[in-house]
Every structure is written in structure tokens, then in C-alpha cells.
Enzyme design. Sequence first.
Site, short mmCIF file in Angstrom:
data_model
loop_
_atom_site.label_atom_id
_atom_site.label_comp_id
_atom_site.label_asym_id
_atom_site.label_seq_id
_atom_site.Cartn_x
_atom_site.Cartn_y
_atom_site.Cartn_z
N ASP A 23 -8.74 17.28 2.75
CA ASP A 23 -7.78 16.25 2.34
C ASP A 23 -6.52 16.87 1.72
O ASP A 23 -6.63 17.71 0.82
CB ASP A 23 -8.52 15.36 1.31
CG ASP A 23 -7.71 14.19 0.81
OD1 ASP A 23 -6.96 13.60 1.61
OD2 ASP A 23 -7.85 13.84 -0.38
N HIS A 24 -5.35 16.45 2.18
CA HIS A 24 -4.06 16.94 1.65
C HIS A 24 -3.97 18.47 1.63
O HIS A 24 -3.60 19.05 0.60
CB HIS A 24 -3.80 16.40 0.23
CG HIS A 24 -3.43 14.95 0.21
ND1 HIS A 24 -2.18 14.49 0.54
CD2 HIS A 24 -4.16 13.86 -0.09
CE1 HIS A 24 -2.16 13.17 0.43
NE2 HIS A 24 -3.35 12.75 0.07
N THR A 50 -10.06 7.86 -6.63
CA THR A 50 -9.97 7.52 -8.06
C THR A 50 -11.17 6.72 -8.56
O THR A 50 -11.73 7.02 -9.62
CB THR A 50 -8.68 6.72 -8.32
OG1 THR A 50 -7.60 7.44 -7.75
CG2 THR A 50 -8.44 6.53 -9.80
N GLY A 79 -4.30 6.48 -6.93
CA GLY A 79 -4.58 6.05 -8.30
C GLY A 79 -4.75 4.55 -8.43
O GLY A 79 -4.61 3.80 -7.46
ZN LIG Z 1 -4.17 10.95 -0.32
#
Ligand SMILES: [Zn+2]
Length: 288
Positions: A79-80, A234, A182
Site C-alpha cells: 500500500d502506498h 484507521t 483518517g
Molecule cells: Zn491510502
Amino acid sequence: MNAQEILTKARSEGYALGAFNAGNLEITQAVVAAVQNQQAPIIIETSAGEAEHFGMKNFLSVVENFRQETKLPILTNFDHGPGLEECQRAIEAGYNLVHFDGSGLPYEENVKITKALVEQAHQKDILIEAEIDKILGESRYSEEQAESIQAMGSYTEPVKAADFVSQTECDILAVFVGNLHGTYPTSPKLDLERLQTIHQQIPCFLSLHGGSGLLAEDIQAAIKLGVVKVNVNTELRLAFKETLENVLRGSEEVAIYKIMPPVIAAVQKVVEEKIELFGSSQKAIANV
Ligand SMILES: [Zn+2]
């Protein structure tokens, strides 16, 4: 079924796979337990930081063990991924999907690196997710108003996205249509009209990051508009931390295997709720 086939099935049947971040063994156990209960195809992922903590190979080995044990379609995603080298390492390690986040780079540079990764990944049947416009926010609870963070970014332009996808031949595009990483006092609203135009103009799969803080109705509308992967981090982190704090408060227990079960159960509950929301419950039909 490979990742391409699993996502194609999701798109044609109108549901999405949850992509859940697992930074340690217990979160992985929670996600797998949820998947077993829900019989859902799923993506379990690590960011670069989570991969460093867990160990890339450790994470992939643990997931492979669970795959063999459960016979469920559990895909892995990096991821990322922040750069070419990190993503190449993830391709070599054998993730099923790799997300290269070139949103901080000049457009042409992002195109160049994404294209190189696509060529390399496709030789190993691995899919590449790309990102043009930075998805803002961090994977934690924020007191800030979502609108003020949304206003700092630039939403994905359909024409630019179409050009990017045709140049790079990336498999998945991470769109920014108001979705934020978030959770916030008030849920960020999505620009669904823009998402619809993007969906109509580009052939690749779409992913929606920031699945923790969004309204359920916005997520379901986005899935109807072609989103096949919804990222959630999150809410898992918050469930983990809050439950662990509650368990430890006033407890004399020191055996980790006795401390962790309620923590795992709390994370599992969040994952199961998301799977139901994304419509992927009971959609697991084959091992990968
Ligand atoms: Zn993301």
C-alpha cells in the site's frame, strides 16, 4: 482465480473488496477470522512502514499459511509504495498487487515510473495501482474539519486520468474525489458526479482510499460507480488501540496470548462490518 479475475468478477457483480492494513500478526489474524466468517474475497495489505515492522517476507509467509489453511481468495497488496525501488522489492517478494504512489512527483515522472513497474509486474501476474492526485489526510482520528483538508488537494481530473491510464496501462487507479485518509468529526462527502465521469472515461479498475471515515451511503454509491477496492486502516488501528488500552487497564495479566484475543475480536468486528457494507460477503468462490 488470479487478482485480475477476482477484481473483474467484483466489478461485473457490483461489489468491492475491502483492502485492510495489517501491521502485525494479530491484525492479520483478525482479518483472516473475519474473512472466514464472511466467506469474502479480500485484500490484506501493508504500507511501507507496516512492512518494515512486520517484515515483508514474514507478512507474505503468514498470509500464505492462512491461504492454505482457509482455501480463501486472500490477496496481498503493498500500500502506498513510495518509490520505484520499494515497489520493485514488493514485486520481487511476491505481493499480488502493488500500489505505487507517485502523486507527489511531477506528472511525467509519475507516468515513467508507473509504466516501468507495470511492465515488470505484469510478467509476474501482479497488478499495479497508481495514484495521480494525492489522497490527503493521515490514518488516524483528526479533529480538523474534512472540508478544510479536501480544499487543500486537487481532485482527479477525468481527462488527465484517462491520459495517465492509457500511457501507463496501470491496472487500478486510486482516485481522489473528496475521500480522505483518517476519520473526522463530520464524514467527508464524495464528488460522485466526478467519479461517474472517471468511471465512464477510463477502462481500469478504481480504488477508493479512506474507507474508514466515509458515509456508508457514499461508499455504496461509489461501488455502484465502479470502485472495486476500498481501503480501510484507521478504524482497525483505533479498535486495536482502544481495546488494548481497556484490556490492560487494571489488569495483572502478562501473557500476550491471553491479552490479545479481545483485541483481535474488536478488529475482526470492524472488518466484518466493512465486508458487509462493501457487498463482498459470501462472494469467495475459489482459492488463489
Ligand atoms: Zn491510502
